[in-house]
Design a protein around this motif. Sequence first.
Motif, mmCIF file in Angstrom:
data_model
loop_
_atom_site.group_PDB
_atom_site.id
_atom_site.type_symbol
_atom_site.label_atom_id
_atom_site.label_comp_id
_atom_site.label_asym_id
_atom_site.label_seq_id
_atom_site.Cartn_x
_atom_site.Cartn_y
_atom_site.Cartn_z
ATOM 1 N N PRO A 324 0.830 -1.220 0.000
ATOM 2 C CA PRO A 324 0.000 0.000 0.000
ATOM 3 C C PRO A 324 0.859 1.262 0.000
ATOM 4 O O PRO A 324 2.025 1.246 0.403
ATOM 5 C CB PRO A 324 -0.807 -0.128 1.305
ATOM 6 N N ASP A 325 0.260 2.364 -0.419
ATOM 7 C CA ASP A 325 0.993 3.625 -0.511
ATOM 8 C C ASP A 325 1.476 4.123 0.841
ATOM 9 O O ASP A 325 2.440 4.895 0.912
ATOM 10 C CB ASP A 325 0.122 4.697 -1.186
ATOM 11 N N ASP A 326 0.787 3.733 1.916
ATOM 12 C CA ASP A 326 1.179 4.218 3.242
ATOM 13 C C ASP A 326 2.191 3.294 3.925
ATOM 14 O O ASP A 326 2.508 3.470 5.098
ATOM 15 C CB ASP A 326 -0.044 4.385 4.136
ATOM 16 N N ARG A 327 2.704 2.301 3.178
ATOM 17 C CA ARG A 327 3.706 1.388 3.706
ATOM 18 C C ARG A 327 4.959 1.414 2.835
ATOM 19 O O ARG A 327 4.913 1.845 1.674
ATOM 20 C CB ARG A 327 3.173 -0.050 3.749
ATOM 21 N N GLN A 328 6.060 0.971 3.373
ATOM 22 C CA GLN A 328 7.296 0.865 2.616
ATOM 23 C C GLN A 328 7.963 -0.476 2.907
ATOM 24 O O GLN A 328 7.733 -1.086 3.957
ATOM 25 C CB GLN A 328 8.260 1.998 2.981
ATOM 26 N N ILE A 329 8.759 -0.942 1.956
ATOM 27 C CA ILE A 329 9.590 -2.127 2.177
ATOM 28 C C ILE A 329 10.886 -1.656 2.829
ATOM 29 O O ILE A 329 11.594 -0.808 2.287
ATOM 30 C CB ILE A 329 9.885 -2.853 0.861
ATOM 31 N N THR A 330 11.187 -2.199 3.977
ATOM 32 C CA THR A 330 12.407 -1.794 4.684
ATOM 33 C C THR A 330 13.539 -2.798 4.507
ATOM 34 O O THR A 330 14.709 -2.419 4.506
ATOM 35 C CB THR A 330 12.139 -1.593 6.184
ATOM 36 N N SER A 331 13.204 -4.080 4.356
ATOM 37 C CA SER A 331 14.227 -5.112 4.201
ATOM 38 C C SER A 331 13.632 -6.303 3.466
ATOM 39 O O SER A 331 12.422 -6.534 3.500
ATOM 40 C CB SER A 331 14.758 -5.596 5.559
ATOM 41 N N MET A 332 14.514 -7.050 2.822
ATOM 42 C CA MET A 332 14.122 -8.299 2.183
ATOM 43 C C MET A 332 15.225 -9.308 2.463
ATOM 44 O O MET A 332 16.412 -8.955 2.483
ATOM 45 C CB MET A 332 13.934 -8.093 0.684
ATOM 46 N N PHE A 333 14.846 -10.557 2.703
ATOM 47 C CA PHE A 333 15.841 -11.544 3.101
ATOM 48 C C PHE A 333 15.374 -12.946 2.727
ATOM 49 O O PHE A 333 14.198 -13.200 2.512
ATOM 50 C CB PHE A 333 16.107 -11.466 4.606
ATOM 51 N N ARG A 334 16.333 -13.850 2.634
ATOM 52 C CA ARG A 334 16.042 -15.258 2.405
ATOM 53 C C ARG A 334 16.322 -16.033 3.686
ATOM 54 O O ARG A 334 17.242 -15.698 4.441
ATOM 55 C CB ARG A 334 16.850 -15.808 1.233
ATOM 56 N N VAL A 335 15.537 -17.083 3.917
ATOM 57 C CA VAL A 335 15.591 -17.838 5.164
ATOM 58 C C VAL A 335 15.588 -19.326 4.847
ATOM 59 O O VAL A 335 14.957 -19.771 3.879
ATOM 60 C CB VAL A 335 14.378 -17.509 6.062
ATOM 61 N N GLY A 336 16.284 -20.101 5.653
ATOM 62 C CA GLY A 336 16.259 -21.542 5.492
ATOM 63 C C GLY A 336 17.054 -22.243 6.576
ATOM 64 O O GLY A 336 17.614 -21.614 7.469
ATOM 65 N N LYS A 337 17.090 -23.560 6.479
ATOM 66 C CA LYS A 337 17.863 -24.380 7.406
ATOM 67 C C LYS A 337 19.257 -24.618 6.826
ATOM 68 O O LYS A 337 19.427 -24.725 5.611
ATOM 69 C CB LYS A 337 17.171 -25.726 7.616
#
Length: 356
Positions: A324-337
């Motif tokens: 949404p316009d009132d939100r922003q992406i602050t971080s992106m990451f990959r996760v696993g074992k």
Amino acid sequence: LTTVFTMSQPPPHRGQAVKLASDKHALRKLVAEANLAPSLYNTQPARWRFSPDGTVQVYEDLSRRLQVADPTGRLAHMAVGAAFEGLNIALSKTGLSLQVLRLSPPGKEPDGDSLCLRLVASGLITQGAVRDALAAYVYERHTFRGEFEPVNPEARDALAGLMRHVGDVIAIVESAEIHDIAREYQQYREELKQRSGYQAEFYRWMSWTQREASRRHDGLNIRDMAPPRLPRFISSPPLRSLARTALESLGVVPQMYNETRSIASAGAIGVLTGPRNEDAFVSGQRFYRVWLEMCRAGYALCPMVAATDTAGGLLARRNRFKIPDDRQITSMFRVGKVGAGTACHRQRLPARELLV
């Protein structure tokens, strides 16, 4: 997460604050733990000043700013916020907490009393805290850049539930979508590489031998970025200027920039969002806690900076995830074992260099 201080929270006893501010050994132990927080290229930009009245000032060391990879200073600001949260977690083990008093906006200009320090935030140490549940995982957290262990659909669903539980995280667990993101991400890495001076800056923060890594205590480590047999070959002095670039252009060092297989192996991709006007300092606090929550559940994590700090990557991510316009992406990451016994090569500056 630390909050803005209000007078309803009890300040520390003056004697307690004086004792802490005058105890160099205790302060070094605290800031050393705070400095285990993540930072881009492991630059460790947070610097600390403690006062007898219980106030704490945290600065960004501008000499460690990545002028090419982080031109706005957003990621450095996040790193300082993560370190601030790290200090709060460390203090909780002694019954104290750290509350934010004031935030300074991101910038490049140093403060008047220093040529390389810029005040980022002021805080107040308060009493009456309980031990943070994430404190036990601070020393376990590290960046894993390799390929994750295979996961089944049930494990992916469980991971998605965990990521939603920690708050403000969009979880992508469908294998086909993860593979699409892996392919797209390489385009954004290429966008980063096209910035003038990017590769030179990248290499400047790289330790090419174990001896160099032990001497520097910061930056990236070739052991985590390239095939096991390659570091000794490319670290010889005659190759350090021209040959590295030539080897990379010939595809001999593809793992340094190509993360497609590592991303595709992830059990999930996480997208951390926040309010549109959220300060990067606060984003860094939240991101560190999310990372520790993943570690607490037995998962490893690797940030995906090119997806959020290139124009093409950020726009594509907003469109893909319908932010949404009132939100922003602050971080992106990959996760696993990761497999048992996976080595963790942690490089950290001596605590004495963190106090100013």
